[in-house]
Design an enzyme around this catalytic site. Structure first.
Site, short mmCIF file in Angstrom:
data_model
loop_
_atom_site.label_atom_id
_atom_site.label_comp_id
_atom_site.label_asym_id
_atom_site.label_seq_id
_atom_site.Cartn_x
_atom_site.Cartn_y
_atom_site.Cartn_z
N LYS A 29 10.66 33.53 -74.61
CA LYS A 29 9.78 34.68 -74.78
C LYS A 29 9.90 35.57 -73.55
O LYS A 29 9.30 35.30 -72.52
CB LYS A 29 8.32 34.25 -74.96
CG LYS A 29 7.43 35.43 -75.42
CD LYS A 29 5.97 35.26 -75.09
CE LYS A 29 5.65 35.62 -73.68
NZ LYS A 29 5.85 37.07 -73.36
N GLY A 61 5.84 33.53 -63.30
CA GLY A 61 4.88 34.63 -63.38
C GLY A 61 3.74 34.45 -62.41
O GLY A 61 3.88 33.82 -61.35
N SER A 62 2.60 34.99 -62.77
CA SER A 62 1.45 35.03 -61.87
C SER A 62 0.75 33.68 -61.78
O SER A 62 0.87 32.83 -62.67
CB SER A 62 0.45 36.08 -62.35
OG SER A 62 -0.20 35.65 -63.53
N ALA A 103 -1.79 33.31 -64.77
CA ALA A 103 -1.17 32.87 -66.02
C ALA A 103 -0.64 31.44 -65.89
O ALA A 103 -0.76 30.64 -66.82
CB ALA A 103 -0.05 33.82 -66.41
N GLY A 104 -0.07 31.11 -64.74
CA GLY A 104 0.45 29.77 -64.53
C GLY A 104 -0.63 28.71 -64.58
O GLY A 104 -0.42 27.61 -65.10
N GLU A 151 6.85 28.44 -61.74
CA GLU A 151 7.30 29.17 -60.55
C GLU A 151 6.41 30.40 -60.45
O GLU A 151 6.49 31.32 -61.27
CB GLU A 151 8.77 29.55 -60.68
CG GLU A 151 9.44 29.88 -59.37
CD GLU A 151 9.13 31.28 -58.89
OE1 GLU A 151 8.32 31.41 -57.94
OE2 GLU A 151 9.66 32.24 -59.45
N CYS A 170 8.92 37.61 -55.81
CA CYS A 170 8.03 36.56 -55.33
C CYS A 170 8.45 36.03 -53.98
O CYS A 170 7.63 35.48 -53.23
CB CYS A 170 7.93 35.43 -56.35
SG CYS A 170 9.54 34.75 -56.83
N GLU A 190 -0.99 38.58 -53.11
CA GLU A 190 0.32 39.10 -53.48
C GLU A 190 0.18 40.51 -54.07
O GLU A 190 -0.40 40.68 -55.15
CB GLU A 190 1.01 38.17 -54.49
CG GLU A 190 2.45 38.52 -54.73
CD GLU A 190 3.16 37.49 -55.59
OE1 GLU A 190 4.34 37.20 -55.33
OE2 GLU A 190 2.53 36.97 -56.55
#
Length: 484
Positions: free
Chosen positions: A178, A230-231, A234-235, A252, A286, A385
């Site tokens: 996705k 991702g963020s 969300a992680g 990650e 990142c 971040e």
């Protein structure tokens, strides 16, 4: 360069009509204009993609093929993508705004290197080994984990896709990808490349979609493992879903990496290398070195040198090879970065250069590369971040203090140290709690594990460790008289 729109999804090696009429628009961040549309996958499309991957894993030849055979297929995919690396780089630049020089190297060519590495590793890996056990001989097997959901971000879309796809294929897994809804076009180029290979139907399926459908994919009971980049927000959500289902996951996530300039640093040699390390991909990386730690004795000298260098960076059309800084990928990202610039000012930090929208550009989601000075590590601009071209310069008193400041972060993804003494740099590197580190430069070794400590994630990608993440390990105990 003409950009193609698409009307179908890539499922089971076929172009399949989506279940709804929903569309995703791809916006060029330099022009603010739509350049293409693709279907927006629904939950029904996820079901179809997962079913294809499940059938390919449970009943297809892919998991039982030899490592050499899978390696050959992965190499075919590499060769198919290599047919137009410049075009791929231009496409990603138009999708998300990377300067074309960065796109050529990191967005288009790096995925090829990753594919070639795992093609070779698949051929070499011992998927079954015999060992003497404590009581009787054992056979130890590395078996593919199953169906993998690979959820990738917009900032390095094809590269992060390959960090998941290449080792998953090498291990014998099947995959549902996705891509981020803002950057699906390179994923379609990947699908077109897969069509040119011997990879069997259902092994790779691609379904662009938004967050809600992504969560449905993560939760799908026929998915055995999730790999996400991702963020942290969300992680964390993905990790909680996987935890509740006892489902394997690799996460990650973010970073707030520190570049430590030691007291003996040679600024003439260091600053030209530090700038791309801090501001790569328009600051949307990142691993970007967004905290610059400078010794108090040389603080003003370092601030002045860094400020002059950043002020001379060229901001403009990302397709122009002389451009250093392109646009942020979306209007909402520019608003986020600008809000952090205001936060930094309110906290008492001073902008030594940048901090505004470039006056010579009427279109595009640009922000000038920005340097904050007189920054304390407790400030939000030093802890959160920002994901834009913003660097904070933080003073330190001694090397012990520098290490403490670098480690005083919720993240632990990357870092650098700059010194004339490489052994001293190595000693500093050993003390920093991050997953990757570089002495006098900024490197990401594709043959070595990549990932983070703390909130920067769980698990590792790249290297042998990246392949191991897609295995289940099986021990078969044999009779005492079994010959090994």
């Amino acid at each position: 360069m003409t950009v193609q729109s698409y009307d179908s999804l890539f499922i089971n090696n076929s172009w399949v009509r989506p279940s709804t009429k929903g569309r995703l628009s791809v916006i060029n961040p330099a022009t603010e204009s739509a350049i293409a549309t693709v279907p927006e996958a629904s939950k029904e499309d996820v079901d179809a993609a997962v079913l294809a991957a499940r059938n390919a894993f449970d009943h297809g030849p892919w998991p039982s093929m030899t490592g050499e055979q899978r390696g050959d297929c992965i190499k075919e995919l590499s060769q198919a993508l290599q047919q137009d690396i410049p075009g791929l780089a231009q496409l990603i630049t138009q999708e998300m705004g990377s300067p074309i020089t960065f796109s050529m190297r990191s967005q288009a060519f790096s995925p090829i290197i990753v594919l070639d590495y795992y093609a070779d590793l698949a051929r070499k890996h011992a998927f079954e080994v015999k060992r003497p056990g404590m009581v009787s001989p054992v056979v130890c097997r590395s078996e593919p984990v199953g169906v993998v959901a690979a959820i990738t971000p917009w900032n390095a879309p094809l590269f992060t896709m390959m960090l998941k796809l290449a080792p998953a294929l090498a291990a014998g897994c099947t995959v549902v990808i996705k891509p981020a809804p803002e950057t699906p076009l390179d994923a379609y180029r990947l699908a077109e490349a897969i069509e040119k290979t011997s990879i069997p139907p259902g092994v790779v399926n691609i379904i662009p979609a938004g967050r809600e459908v992504g969560e449905y994919l993560v939760s799908h009971r026929q998915v055995d493992k999730v790999s996400f980049t991702g963020s942290v927000v969300a992680g964390s959500k993905i990790g909680s879903i996987c935890g509740s289902q006892i489902k394997r996951c690799t996460l990650e996530l973010g970073g707030k990496s520190a570049a430590i300039l030691l007291d003996d640093v040679d600024l003439t040699a260091t600053i030209p290398q530090l700038l791309p390390a801090a501001l790569m991909n328009n600051g949307q990386a990142c691993i970007a070195q967004t905290r610059v730690l400078a010794p108090a004795r040389r603080y003003r000298e370092i601030v002045d040198t860094l400020t002059d260098a950043v002020a001379n960076l060229r901001v403009g059309d990302p397709l122009n090879e002389t451009t250093d800084i392109g646009p942020l990928f979306a209007e909402r990202q520019r608003e986020r970065v600008e809000s952090y610039i205001e936060i930094g000012k309110a906290e008492g930090a001073r902008v030594s250069t940048g901090g505004k929208r470039p006056s010579h550009l009427e279109k595009g989601w640009y922000v000038e590369p920005t340097v904050f000075v007189d920054v304390d590590n407790s400030m939000r601009i030093a802890r959160e971040e920002i994901f834009g071209p913003v660097v904070s310069v933080i003073p330190y008193d001694n090397e012990e203090n520098a290490v403490a400041i670098a480690n005083d972060s919720d993240y632990g993804l990357s870092g650098t140290v700059w010194t004339r003494d490489a052994e001293k740099g190595l000693d500093i590197a050993r003390k920093i709690r991050t997953g990757t580190y570089t002495v006098n430069g900024m490197s990401m070794d594709f043959m070595s594990p990549f990932g983070g400590f703390k909130q920067s994630g769980i698990g590792r990608e790249l290297g042998q460790e990246g392949l191991n993440a897609y295995f289940e390990y099986k021990t078969i105990n044999m009779p005492a008289d079994y010959k090994i």
